[in-house]
Write a protein that holds these residues in place. Structure first.
Motif, PDB file in Angstrom:
ATOM      1  N   THR A 169      34.567 -12.180   3.319  1.00 31.37           N
ATOM      2  CA  THR A 169      33.595 -11.255   2.730  1.00 31.37           C
ATOM      3  C   THR A 169      32.208 -11.479   3.322  1.00 31.37           C
ATOM      4  OG1 THR A 169      34.838 -11.231   0.657  1.00 31.37           O
ATOM      5  CG2 THR A 169      32.545 -10.491   0.561  1.00 31.37           C
ATOM      6  N   LEU A 170      31.884 -12.744   3.566  1.00 28.89           N
ATOM      7  CA  LEU A 170      30.579 -13.100   4.139  1.00 28.89           C
ATOM      8  C   LEU A 170      30.788 -14.137   5.222  1.00 28.89           C
ATOM      9  CD1 LEU A 170      27.432 -13.166   4.163  1.00 28.89           C
ATOM     10  CD2 LEU A 170      27.572 -14.947   2.394  1.00 28.89           C
ATOM     11  N   MET A 171      30.169 -13.903   6.378  1.00 30.53           N
ATOM     12  CA  MET A 171      30.150 -14.884   7.451  1.00 30.53           C
ATOM     13  C   MET A 171      28.694 -15.159   7.813  1.00 30.53           C
ATOM     14  SD  MET A 171      33.264 -13.620   9.940  1.00 30.53           S
ATOM     15  CE  MET A 171      33.214 -15.148  10.901  1.00 30.53           C
ATOM     16  N   ALA A 172      28.384 -16.415   8.013  1.00 32.65           N
ATOM     17  CA  ALA A 172      27.023 -16.809   8.391  1.00 32.65           C
ATOM     18  C   ALA A 172      27.065 -17.555   9.701  1.00 32.65           C
ATOM     19  CB  ALA A 172      26.393 -17.685   7.300  1.00 32.65           C
ATOM     20  N   ALA A 173      26.073 -17.298  10.547  1.00 33.47           N
ATOM     21  CA  ALA A 173      25.967 -17.981  11.838  1.00 33.47           C
ATOM     22  C   ALA A 173      24.489 -18.233  12.105  1.00 33.47           C
ATOM     23  CB  ALA A 173      26.587 -17.139  12.948  1.00 33.47           C
ATOM     24  N   ASN A 174      24.036 -19.418  11.727  1.00 35.16           N
ATOM     25  CA  ASN A 174      22.614 -19.748  11.854  1.00 35.16           C
ATOM     26  C   ASN A 174      22.363 -20.534  13.130  1.00 35.16           C
ATOM     27  OD1 ASN A 174      22.128 -18.516   9.447  1.00 35.16           O
ATOM     28  ND2 ASN A 174      22.021 -20.399   8.243  1.00 35.16           N
ATOM     29  N   ASN A 175      21.545 -19.988  14.003  1.00 37.04           N
ATOM     30  CA  ASN A 175      21.142 -20.669  15.231  1.00 37.04           C
ATOM     31  C   ASN A 175      22.343 -21.163  16.037  1.00 37.04           C
ATOM     32  OD1 ASN A 175      18.209 -20.505  14.764  1.00 37.04           O
ATOM     33  ND2 ASN A 175      18.696 -21.777  12.999  1.00 37.04           N
ATOM     34  N   VAL A 176      23.344 -20.295  16.156  1.00 36.48           N
ATOM     35  CA  VAL A 176      24.510 -20.627  16.968  1.00 36.48           C
ATOM     36  C   VAL A 176      24.803 -19.547  17.999  1.00 36.48           C
ATOM     37  CG1 VAL A 176      26.156 -19.636  15.302  1.00 36.48           C
ATOM     38  CG2 VAL A 176      26.936 -21.334  16.938  1.00 36.48           C
ATOM     39  N   LEU A 177      24.371 -18.304  17.760  1.00 34.22           N
ATOM     40  CA  LEU A 177      24.649 -17.239  18.717  1.00 34.22           C
ATOM     41  C   LEU A 177      24.105 -17.595  20.100  1.00 34.22           C
ATOM     42  CD1 LEU A 177      25.882 -14.410  19.054  1.00 34.22           C
ATOM     43  CD2 LEU A 177      23.668 -13.437  18.407  1.00 34.22           C
ATOM     44  N   ALA A 178      23.006 -18.320  20.126  1.00 35.17           N
ATOM     45  CA  ALA A 178      22.416 -18.746  21.399  1.00 35.17           C
ATOM     46  C   ALA A 178      23.196 -19.878  22.054  1.00 35.17           C
ATOM     47  CB  ALA A 178      20.970 -19.184  21.183  1.00 35.17           C
ATOM     48  N   HIS A 179      24.076 -20.532  21.295  1.00 36.14           N
ATOM     49  CA  HIS A 179      24.720 -21.756  21.758  1.00 36.14           C
ATOM     50  C   HIS A 179      26.080 -21.544  22.411  1.00 36.14           C
ATOM     51  CE1 HIS A 179      21.699 -23.453  19.086  1.00 36.14           C
ATOM     52  NE2 HIS A 179      21.985 -24.658  19.498  1.00 36.14           N
ATOM     53  N   VAL A 180      26.512 -20.308  22.580  1.00 36.19           N
ATOM     54  CA  VAL A 180      27.858 -20.059  23.074  1.00 36.19           C
ATOM     55  C   VAL A 180      27.815 -19.471  24.485  1.00 36.19           C
ATOM     56  CG1 VAL A 180      28.966 -19.858  20.839  1.00 36.19           C
ATOM     57  CG2 VAL A 180      27.883 -17.857  21.813  1.00 36.19           C
ATOM     58  N   PRO A 181      28.530 -20.084  25.434  1.00 38.53           N
ATOM     59  CA  PRO A 181      28.533 -19.528  26.789  1.00 38.53           C
ATOM     60  C   PRO A 181      29.273 -18.203  26.878  1.00 38.53           C
ATOM     61  CG  PRO A 181      29.992 -21.433  26.642  1.00 38.53           C
ATOM     62  CD  PRO A 181      29.254 -21.359  25.347  1.00 38.53           C
ATOM     63  N   ALA A 200      28.326 -10.007   8.014  1.00 41.92           N
ATOM     64  CA  ALA A 200      28.016 -11.213   8.788  1.00 41.92           C
ATOM     65  C   ALA A 200      26.511 -11.273   9.008  1.00 41.92           C
ATOM     66  CB  ALA A 200      28.738 -11.204  10.133  1.00 41.92           C
ATOM     67  N   THR A 201      25.934 -12.438   8.833  1.00 42.63           N
ATOM     68  CA  THR A 201      24.508 -12.623   9.104  1.00 42.63           C
ATOM     69  C   THR A 201      24.346 -13.622  10.244  1.00 42.63           C
ATOM     70  OG1 THR A 201      24.197 -14.439   7.509  1.00 42.63           O
ATOM     71  CG2 THR A 201      23.931 -12.179   6.686  1.00 42.63           C
ATOM     72  N   PHE A 202      23.387 -13.349  11.090  1.00 41.82           N
ATOM     73  CA  PHE A 202      23.069 -14.204  12.226  1.00 41.82           C
ATOM     74  C   PHE A 202      21.578 -14.496  12.194  1.00 41.82           C
ATOM     75  CE2 PHE A 202      26.749 -11.757  13.351  1.00 41.82           C
ATOM     76  CZ  PHE A 202      27.531 -12.546  14.182  1.00 41.82           C
ATOM     77  N   GLU A 203      21.220 -15.748  12.318  1.00 49.45           N
ATOM     78  CA  GLU A 203      19.813 -16.120  12.470  1.00 49.45           C
ATOM     79  C   GLU A 203      19.598 -16.690  13.863  1.00 49.45           C
ATOM     80  OE1 GLU A 203      18.183 -18.582   9.381  1.00 49.45           O
ATOM     81  OE2 GLU A 203      19.263 -17.501   7.796  1.00 49.45           O
ATOM     82  N   PHE A 204      18.505 -16.293  14.495  1.00 48.60           N
ATOM     83  CA  PHE A 204      18.199 -16.802  15.822  1.00 48.60           C
ATOM     84  C   PHE A 204      16.702 -16.645  16.093  1.00 48.60           C
ATOM     85  CE2 PHE A 204      19.896 -12.467  16.089  1.00 48.60           C
ATOM     86  CZ  PHE A 204      18.855 -11.772  16.684  1.00 48.60           C
ATOM     87  N   PRO A 205      16.124 -17.551  16.866  1.00 51.10           N
ATOM     88  CA  PRO A 205      14.716 -17.390  17.265  1.00 51.10           C
ATOM     89  C   PRO A 205      14.543 -16.079  18.028  1.00 51.10           C
ATOM     90  CG  PRO A 205      15.477 -19.610  17.740  1.00 51.10           C
ATOM     91  CD  PRO A 205      16.697 -18.819  17.353  1.00 51.10           C
ATOM     92  N   HIS A 206      13.449 -15.389  17.733  1.00 50.14           N
ATOM     93  CA  HIS A 206      13.218 -14.066  18.311  1.00 50.14           C
ATOM     94  C   HIS A 206      12.562 -14.223  19.682  1.00 50.14           C
ATOM     95  CE1 HIS A 206      11.516  -9.740  17.607  1.00 50.14           C
ATOM     96  NE2 HIS A 206      12.527  -9.756  18.447  1.00 50.14           N
ATOM     97  N   LEU A 207      13.173 -13.656  20.693  1.00 52.51           N
ATOM     98  CA  LEU A 207      12.645 -13.746  22.053  1.00 52.51           C
ATOM     99  C   LEU A 207      11.207 -13.252  22.144  1.00 52.51           C
ATOM    100  CD1 LEU A 207      13.103 -14.277  25.101  1.00 52.51           C
ATOM    101  CD2 LEU A 207      13.988 -11.930  25.253  1.00 52.51           C
ATOM    102  N   VAL A 208      10.873 -12.240  21.365  1.00 50.18           N
ATOM    103  CA  VAL A 208       9.506 -11.708  21.398  1.00 50.18           C
ATOM    104  C   VAL A 208       8.502 -12.800  21.033  1.00 50.18           C
ATOM    105  CG1 VAL A 208       7.908 -10.081  20.298  1.00 50.18           C
ATOM    106  CG2 VAL A 208      10.190  -9.312  21.011  1.00 50.18           C
TER     107      VAL A 208
END
Length: 414
Positions: A169-181, A200-208
């Motif tokens: 129902t809920l998936m969380a991915a905090n500061n990991v999207l950047a970590h996958v080749p 699904a929620t994803f947290e990541f530092p914003h490139l801007v």
């Protein structure tokens, strides 16, 4: 800004990568802390070259280190940051209220670390599962009562979890999207595991924010990608995921939390999402000229820090560091700083204490060493935790000590 003719390909869309964002030379892995008794001459270093895709505008480093070499035995434990645990608690409360979760729902966190987030859902009596590739950290999560599967997440793992536990129902991915080749396989895992109306929620530092504030020290080998909303949406839409909302966060110098669902779900787009798309367009994330000149700004930050530290040494001022953070290691190695300029660094994580920082070989001590040595300056390396750390360093004003941060420019304060 043009790179060599034999350019690597974008890990998201496959286009040739011929544009350099910043080249930080060769550095060791940012979280590979050293035993002082080890042969320091054997320390491995790898190219750290960030490029920008001229098609989908994903910024990424060359894929030179297998993820198994980085994440299978990992030194970062989320629970050692009180502010991060509190951030996770607020997210859990928000998600519970927003999605009206109940005991039948499965909540999955990918890269769940030591259970810092899922333990909040466990306390609510909800069903959780953590996916964590580092076996040493997964053990700590299990001790905290968070069921954890040791695995690198992707499409096949998502299918297996769905077969064993049902859809999420809920998936969380905090500061990991950047970590996958392999970002495409990773995203496909969410498509495979989400329920038809799941989120699904994803947290990541914003490139801007990274570009605005010259946050180049967030570039290291385990951060394979540097993300804008634009580049993420281009990737997600290829794999049946749709962003429907976004939040701006203060974490890591300015992050995004995006809320996503499957293409067929009926979650409406928010005004905040539409506004951020427009803001990124105005900033120029889809224009190569936006990325030009970053290298020169990075060099200016490096040079200012070296000048400050060399002046402190001439003035016979002692300098320590606070936080044996990966971002600090990027900064120190790019600037060529060693224990001749910063005598030691303290960290509250006992797994790092009595080791050496990679590359710079600066010794890591317990936080109590600050009061014992009374340094004139304490450089806060994880500047994203500046407020929390400055509060811990209140005592240094008693002997005239001052705090320092180096990004986006040198700031000295009490």
């Amino acid at each position: 800004m043009n790179g060599p003719e034999s350019s690597p390909a974008c890990r998201s869309c496959g286009a040739p990568l011929s544009h350099t964002f910043v080249d930080l030379g060769e550095t060791p892995l940012a979280n590979s802390y050293l035993d002082p008794k080890s042969d320091l001459a054997e320390e491995k270093k790898y190219p750290l070259h960030a490029r920008v895709c001229g098609s989908c505008f994903l910024v990424q480093v060359d894929d030179v280190v297998p993820p198994e070499d980085i994440f299978s035995d990992y030194a970062y434990f989320s629970s050692y940051s009180q502010s991060w645990v509190a951030h996770a608690g607020r997210y859990a409360e928000q998600a519970n209220q927003r999605l009206n979760l109940n005991g039948d729902d499965l909540i999955v966190e990918v890269a769940s670390n030591d259970g810092y987030l899922l333990k909040h859902f466990v306390a609510m009596g909800l069903k959780v599962l953590g996916i964590e590739p580092a076996a040493n950290i997964a053990k700590e999560a299990e001790k905290a009562g968070v069921p954890t599967q040791v695995d690198f997440f992707g499409k096949e793992v998502g299918k297996r979890i769905r077969a064993a536990h049902g859809p999420a129902t809920l998936m969380a991915a905090n500061n990991v999207l950047a970590h996958v080749p392999d970002i495409n396989d990773f995203v496909q895992g969410f498509s495979a595991l989400l329920s038809p109306q799941g989120v699904a929620t994803f947290e990541f530092p914003h490139l801007v924010e990274m570009i605005r504030e010259v946050q180049f020290d967030t570039i290291y080998h385990e951060h394979y990608s540097y993300l804008s909303l634009y580049s993420v949406e281009r990737c997600f839409e290829r794999h049946g995921l749709r962003v429907f909302d976004v939040e701006r966060l203060d974490t890591h110098g300015g992050s995004l939390r995006i809320w996503c669902c499957l293409d067929g779900a009926d979650h409406p787009e928010s005004a905040a999402l539409v506004a951020l798309r427009e803001e990124e367009a105005v900033f120029g994330v889809q224009k190569l000229e936006t990325y030009e000149g970053f290298s020169l700004r990075v060099q200016a930050v490096r040079d200012a820090l070296v000048v400050f530290l060399e002046q402190a040494r001439r003035d016979h001022k002692s300098v320590a560091g606070y936080g044996a953070a990966a971002k600090g290691n990027t900064l120190l190695n790019y600037a060529g700083i060693t224990s001749g300029l910063i005598s030691f660094v303290v960290d509250s994580n006992p797994h790092k204490q009595d080791h050496l920082l990679p590359g710079s070989h600066i010794p890591i001590r317990a936080p109590e060493e600050i009061a014992h040595k009374n340094p004139d300056y304490v450089i806060i390396l994880p500047w994203n935790l500046k407020a929390e750390i400055a509060a811990d360093l209140r005592e240094i004003s008693g002997w005239g000590g001052q705090c320092v941060t180096a990004i986006p420019c040198i700031e000295v304060f009490r």
